[in-house]
Design a protein around this motif. Structure first.
Motif, mmCIF file in Angstrom:
data_model
loop_
_atom_site.group_PDB
_atom_site.id
_atom_site.type_symbol
_atom_site.label_atom_id
_atom_site.label_comp_id
_atom_site.label_asym_id
_atom_site.label_seq_id
_atom_site.Cartn_x
_atom_site.Cartn_y
_atom_site.Cartn_z
ATOM 1 N N GLY A 72 0.851 -1.266 -0.158
ATOM 2 C CA GLY A 72 -0.045 -0.089 0.095
ATOM 3 C C GLY A 72 1.004 1.339 0.014
ATOM 4 N N ASN A 73 0.059 2.358 0.332
ATOM 5 C CA ASN A 73 0.813 3.737 0.043
ATOM 6 C C ASN A 73 0.913 4.137 1.413
ATOM 7 O OD1 ASN A 73 1.574 6.410 -0.319
ATOM 8 N ND2 ASN A 73 0.439 6.355 -2.472
ATOM 9 N N PRO A 74 2.161 4.549 2.014
ATOM 10 C CA PRO A 74 2.481 4.842 3.464
ATOM 11 C C PRO A 74 1.738 6.261 3.573
ATOM 12 C CG PRO A 74 4.413 4.711 2.363
ATOM 13 C CD PRO A 74 3.567 4.171 1.615
ATOM 14 N N ARG A 75 1.666 7.012 2.681
ATOM 15 C CA ARG A 75 0.999 8.419 2.631
ATOM 16 C C ARG A 75 -0.478 8.391 2.937
ATOM 17 N NH1 ARG A 75 3.748 12.844 -1.253
ATOM 18 N NH2 ARG A 75 5.893 12.550 -0.622
ATOM 19 N N PHE A 76 -1.007 7.285 2.726
ATOM 20 C CA PHE A 76 -2.499 7.323 3.055
ATOM 21 C C PHE A 76 -2.888 6.633 4.329
ATOM 22 C CE2 PHE A 76 -3.234 6.186 -1.751
ATOM 23 C CZ PHE A 76 -2.617 7.427 -1.681
ATOM 24 N N GLU A 77 -1.732 6.468 5.127
ATOM 25 C CA GLU A 77 -1.841 5.592 6.371
ATOM 26 C C GLU A 77 -2.745 6.548 7.704
ATOM 27 O OE1 GLU A 77 2.063 4.065 7.799
ATOM 28 O OE2 GLU A 77 1.620 2.326 6.043
ATOM 29 N N THR A 78 -2.348 8.095 7.495
ATOM 30 C CA THR A 78 -3.142 8.715 8.363
ATOM 31 C C THR A 78 -4.453 9.306 7.671
ATOM 32 O OG1 THR A 78 -1.905 10.583 7.277
ATOM 33 C CG2 THR A 78 -0.982 9.544 9.222
ATOM 34 N N LEU A 79 -5.081 8.816 6.512
ATOM 35 C CA LEU A 79 -6.352 9.201 6.190
ATOM 36 C C LEU A 79 -7.469 8.575 6.689
ATOM 37 C CD1 LEU A 79 -4.986 10.003 2.434
ATOM 38 C CD2 LEU A 79 -4.759 11.326 4.451
ATOM 39 N N GLY A 80 -7.273 7.488 7.531
ATOM 40 C CA GLY A 80 -8.592 7.116 7.972
ATOM 41 C C GLY A 80 -8.938 5.740 6.877
ATOM 42 N N VAL A 81 -8.071 5.115 6.264
ATOM 43 C CA VAL A 81 -8.321 4.110 5.329
ATOM 44 C C VAL A 81 -7.830 2.852 5.526
ATOM 45 C CG1 VAL A 81 -8.684 5.615 3.216
ATOM 46 C CG2 VAL A 81 -6.456 4.741 3.667
ATOM 47 N N ASP A 82 -8.368 1.803 5.438
ATOM 48 C CA ASP A 82 -7.784 0.382 5.914
ATOM 49 C C ASP A 82 -7.335 -0.125 4.488
ATOM 50 O OD1 ASP A 82 -7.356 -2.079 6.345
ATOM 51 O OD2 ASP A 82 -9.752 -2.614 6.591
ATOM 52 N N GLN A 83 -5.863 -0.464 4.434
ATOM 53 C CA GLN A 83 -5.235 -1.074 3.248
ATOM 54 C C GLN A 83 -4.725 -2.398 3.708
ATOM 55 O OE1 GLN A 83 -2.572 1.968 0.910
ATOM 56 N NE2 GLN A 83 -2.398 2.927 2.943
ATOM 57 N N VAL A 84 -5.043 -2.987 4.766
ATOM 58 C CA VAL A 84 -4.472 -4.214 5.011
ATOM 59 C C VAL A 84 -5.214 -5.364 4.768
ATOM 60 C CG1 VAL A 84 -3.845 -5.719 6.872
ATOM 61 C CG2 VAL A 84 -3.445 -3.199 7.220
ATOM 62 N N SER A 85 -4.715 -6.106 3.699
ATOM 63 C CA SER A 85 -5.241 -7.364 3.230
ATOM 64 C C SER A 85 -6.170 -8.211 4.093
ATOM 65 C CB SER A 85 -4.386 -8.253 2.353
ATOM 66 O OG SER A 85 -4.972 -9.468 2.192
ATOM 67 N N SER A 86 -7.421 -8.657 3.930
ATOM 68 C CA SER A 86 -8.145 -9.564 4.783
ATOM 69 C C SER A 86 -8.937 -10.288 3.930
ATOM 70 C CB SER A 86 -9.061 -8.882 5.940
ATOM 71 O OG SER A 86 -10.270 -8.188 5.228
ATOM 72 N N LEU B 83 11.915 7.298 -2.182
ATOM 73 C CA LEU B 83 12.536 7.809 -0.706
ATOM 74 C C LEU B 83 11.485 8.867 -0.404
ATOM 75 C CD1 LEU B 83 16.251 7.914 -1.971
ATOM 76 C CD2 LEU B 83 15.031 6.024 -0.451
ATOM 77 N N GLN B 84 11.077 9.567 -1.143
ATOM 78 C CA GLN B 84 10.058 10.699 -0.992
ATOM 79 C C GLN B 84 8.765 9.966 -0.293
ATOM 80 O OE1 GLN B 84 9.494 12.545 -4.826
ATOM 81 N NE2 GLN B 84 11.145 14.185 -4.442
ATOM 82 N N MET B 85 8.512 9.082 -0.816
ATOM 83 C CA MET B 85 7.279 8.580 -0.410
ATOM 84 C C MET B 85 7.238 7.984 1.041
ATOM 85 S SD MET B 85 4.543 5.606 -1.784
ATOM 86 C CE MET B 85 5.750 4.203 -1.471
ATOM 87 N N ILE B 86 8.361 7.269 1.279
ATOM 88 C CA ILE B 86 8.567 6.729 2.618
ATOM 89 C C ILE B 86 9.196 7.869 3.650
ATOM 90 C CG2 ILE B 86 8.853 4.334 1.667
ATOM 91 C CD1 ILE B 86 11.814 4.633 2.228
ATOM 92 N N GLY B 87 9.166 9.064 3.078
ATOM 93 C CA GLY B 87 9.521 10.120 3.922
ATOM 94 C C GLY B 87 11.035 10.569 4.327
ATOM 95 N N LYS B 88 11.866 9.991 3.408
ATOM 96 C CA LYS B 88 13.293 10.116 3.683
ATOM 97 C C LYS B 88 13.607 11.159 2.639
ATOM 98 C CE LYS B 88 13.892 6.047 6.125
ATOM 99 N NZ LYS B 88 13.859 4.627 5.920
ATOM 100 N N GLY B 89 13.100 11.570 1.960
ATOM 101 C CA GLY B 89 13.568 12.488 0.460
ATOM 102 C C GLY B 89 13.713 13.970 0.921
#
Lengths: 602, 191
Positions: free
Chosen positions: A338-352, A596-602
């Protein structure tokens, strides 16, 4: 990654491998002119074609004549596609009343289909009449694939023959590929697709009443079509209610079948096999993605059979599979994370069990992550280029793999015929490097590999690299190139790099955000496709001619066996090393920076 | 040039076979044996057509289940111009679109604090995706039940009916056909 996804990819690999021998053996018999169970039906058609062509099926030609025949045949195909597009407005089978295609776009599309690339700068359902789709594009889907297969067969004869001047008859090889291989497989696949819901008719588009009408804001225009501005200077809009939906129609299934089997990839509709009427169910998806790799994989066995040592074919197949599978799981893993930038947006990206999760932007629910990743990897490993999800919206690393698979030169399965002849060029370079290491004259399949073959093979390896990198550099430096970019930053560069990687290796898939239907891209990518297709076929045929003329050398204790794990590793090493050394710098500027930008190290 | 005649003639003959005979045979057999599927799997109501089982439709009334966001232009779910958003993963426009979609869903169903299944707030590849995941359907059950003043169990039973599992138990993903589900909610049968 989840178990069900891993299982689906493993099942795919098993089914593909199981089909290699039966189909590969069948094709070997076809190319050697032996009778098969299809001969009673298709034999008379085949002989009729030769009679009207005025040729003797047993009369073979030198490599130069063979190359001339390939180029001439494909040039006629290019002209036909070009002219039909320009004229479609006055031709029949055009219920939507589409006008003739603009000339530069028509040039691009004609090169694209004649070179087995099927890059598409247009949207099928809004541009092409049924006449154009069938009699221009669909025909090239068959014959451009058959041309690639013919050139491969000529090269294999070069290895198999001793002190011969002739390497075959192009018209015969091409006709047999079309009639006995592509046509029957397409017919079966097309009918299965229709049964699942892929449309196949000649009706005008249907209109249905929406269950819930939708209101949109449309710009207001004055009588001459200019936008009217409101008081604040913005374009004024008015509410418009849409109550109906268009359901596109057409002879789609027959075209979808061959665009998958012939590693063409040109979709009937704009979004290709993401479209529910092109790929409606998981079953159609499985068969379509299988069709991408089926013939390129089976040709490995055909090769082994024709050089009278099937171990040689399996060795090449193993090298391809060993590159393909880890990269496929790599895409799956990157997209499922998934996209780490969406983790704080209130969505569920975890497979079930209730949803596949992951990066679903640009993907269809019926395919989920695993089938999208498998397709992305297969379509770029082979030079197919059809898509069932939008690669532009992939995570940076998920998008890097398809791009790199194209940059490897389309030799991991690759195009029908062209993939294996490309891989055999790498094999020639591999035995050459091995020969340098131990100080012996290199040999492959009993033929001495000398300066001429190595030079020609090097051309085949290097031309696409030059086309991709020079093209990308030019497009990144001029406004006509950068103006088409849709996404900001490093991703925009990736869009350009992807486009030239695709055209320069005859793949045809795209990061769809790039507006490629512009004069610059239509011409630049058209030229790239032309060079990479035909300027590679010529040196390949030159090698075929040179090898055919050689005598066989005796196998001694000093001969490097080319069916062993050692050689497979060597071959993989050469493919990956050339691909990595050539393209790492450009990949670092695009997907790697973006990651690198996406995972916040850029 | 002795190559010209075979090149021209074989091209013309193969054009007739692969561009004419082949698609016509597929059309003939397809129309005869699978006529519904070959013609777009259309749904009729009386003498008018109200959709295709394979093509999604836009829904925004909270009494209906919503499908995937659609990036087609000018209106969503435009069957005449299929398209994805083609937004890259780090494009700020994508993150803000998802934020807005989550907020819109929350506003219609303030009591529902569960995270939103990702497929319900990301645009599909085709812009015409007829399906949502079972999780995305379950997320919407309380809202639809409340707006329609029907028990959740009844709505869940309809969701169940509109759910397809994996083909042969392994291929693809479980999915809910949104149009068929909404027609069932309205008491209509997809014929």
């Amino acid at each position: 990654m989840n178990i069900s996804g891993v299982m689906q990819i493993v099942i795919f690999a098993i089914v593909l491998t199981a089909l290699v021998k039966p189909l590969g053996g069948f094709m070997a018999r076809i190319y050697q002119g032996e009778r098969t169970w299809l001969t009673p039906v298709l034999g008379p058609v085949e002989r009729g074609i030769y009679r009207l062509c005025g040729i003797d099926a047993n009369a073979e030609s030198t490599w130069k004549r063979y190359a001339l025949a390939v180029l001439l045949f494909n040039f006629i195909g290019f002209l036909a596609v070009y002219v039909i597009q320009l004229a479609q407005g006055v031709l029949p089978l055009n219920p939507q009343g589409f006008a003739g295609v603009e000339a530069k776009s028509a040039f691009n599309t004609a090169v694209s289909f004649a070179s087995n690339t099927n890059w598409q700068g247009y949207g099928g359902e809004s541009t092409m009449s049924y006449f154009t789709q069938m009699l221009a594009l669909n025909v090239q889907n068959f014959v451009s694939a058959a041309s690639g297969m013919a050139v491969l067969v000529a090269l294999i004869r070069g290895f198999a023959r001793r002190q011969a001047q002739q390497i075959g008859n192009f018209t015969v090889d091409m006709t047999r590929s079309t009639l006995y291989v592509l046509l029957p497989l397409s017919l079966i696949l097309a009918l299965v697709l229709v049964s699942q819901g892929v449309v196949q008719n000649f009706s005008a588009y249907q209109t249905v009443d929406l269950v819930e009408p939708v209101t949109i804001q449309t710009p207001v225009q004055d009588a001459s079509g200019r936008p009217i501005l409101d008081a604040a200077g913005n374009a004024a809009t008015q509410a418009q209610q849409i109550t109906q939906q268009t359901i596109p129609m057409g002879p789609a299934a027959s075209q979808v079948a061959i665009k998958q089997l012939g590693t063409n990839g040109g979709g009937f509709f704009n979004v290709n096999s993401a479209h529910p009427l092109e790929n409606p169910t998981p079953l159609t998806n499985f068969l379509e993605v299988l069709a991408i790799l089926l013939i390129p994989a089976a040709l490995c066995y055909t090769f082994g059979r024709m050089v009278k040592d099937t171990r040689q074919g399996w060795a090449v197949y193993a090298a391809m599979m060993i590159i393909f599978l880890p990269l496929t799981f790599g895409v799956f893993n990157a997209e499922q994370a998934g996209n780490p930038r969406f983790e704080t947006l209130g969505v569920d990206q975890v497979s079930s069990v209730a949803h596949s999760g992951g990066n679903m932007e640009g993907k269809e629910v019926r395919f989920g992550i695993a089938n999208s990743a498998l397709w992305a990897s297969a379509t770029t490993a082979a030079s197919n280029g059809s898509v069932n999800s939008m690669h532009d919206s992939y995570t940076p690393l998920g998008g890097l793999v398809p791009m790199w698979l194209m940059q490897l030169g389309e030799v991991v399965f690759g195009g029908t015929g062209s993939g294996l002849y490309g891989m055999l060029m790498f094999a020639i370079v591999a035995v050459f490097i091995a020969g340098l290491m131990v100080g012996r004259t290199p040999e492959y399949l009993g033929k001495k590999i000398e300066a001429y073959e190595v030079k020609m093979a090097s051309i085949v390896l290097l031309v696409p690299c030059v086309v991709v990198l020079v093209g990308t550099a030019i497009a990144s430096a001029i406004p006509a190139g950068t103006g088409s970019v849709a996404n900001p930053g490093a991703h925009g560069f990736s869009e350009i790099l992807y486009a030239f990687s695709s055209a320069g290796n005859n793949n045809g898939s795209a990061f769809g955000g790039l507006s490629a239907n512009t004069p610059f891209y239509n011409i630049a990518l058209g030229v790239a496709m032309w060079i990479s297709r035909f300027w590679l076929m010529i040196p390949v045929l030159a090698i075929a001619g040179s090898l055919a003329a050689k005598r066989n050398v005796a196998i001694t204790a000093g001969t490097l066996p080319t069916h062993t794990p050692l050689f497979i590793a060597m071959l993989i090493g050469v493919v990956l090393m050339i691909g990595a050394l050539t393209f790492l710098p450009s990949l670092a500027l695009g997907p790697i920076v973006e990651h690198l930008q996406m995972i916040g190290k850029g | 040039m002795s190559e010209l005649r075979p090149a021209l003639v074989s091209f013309l003959l193969l054009t007739v076979i692969t561009g004419g005979v082949y698609p016509l045979v597929v059309t003939g057999v397809g129309q005869a044996v699978f006529s519904d599927a070959a013609n777009g799997s259309l749904i009729g109501e009386g003498d008018r057509l109200i959709g295709s089982r394979l093509i999604g439709q836009p829904f925004s009334d909270p009494k209906y289940f919503f499908g995937r966001p659609s990036a087609t232009a000018p209106q969503p779910y435009n069957g005449a111009a299929s398209s994805g958003s083609n937004q890259g993963p780090t494009n700020p426009a994508l993150a803000s679109a998802i934020t807005d979609r989550v907020a819109a869903l929350r506003a219609l169903d303030p009591e529902n604090k569960a995270p939103v299944p990702i497929d319900l707030v990301t645009a599909s590849g085709s812009g015409l995706d007829p399906h949502i995941s079972p999780a995305a359907a379950e997320y919407q059950v309380p809202r639809v039940a409340r707006v329609r003043e029907r028990p959740e169990a009844e709505i869940r039973a309809l969701v169940e009916e509109a759910t397809e599992g994996r083909t042969l138990g392994i291929l693809g993903e479980p999915r809910v056909n949104v149009l068929l589900l909404n027609l069932a909610l309205d008491g209509k049968k997809a014929g």
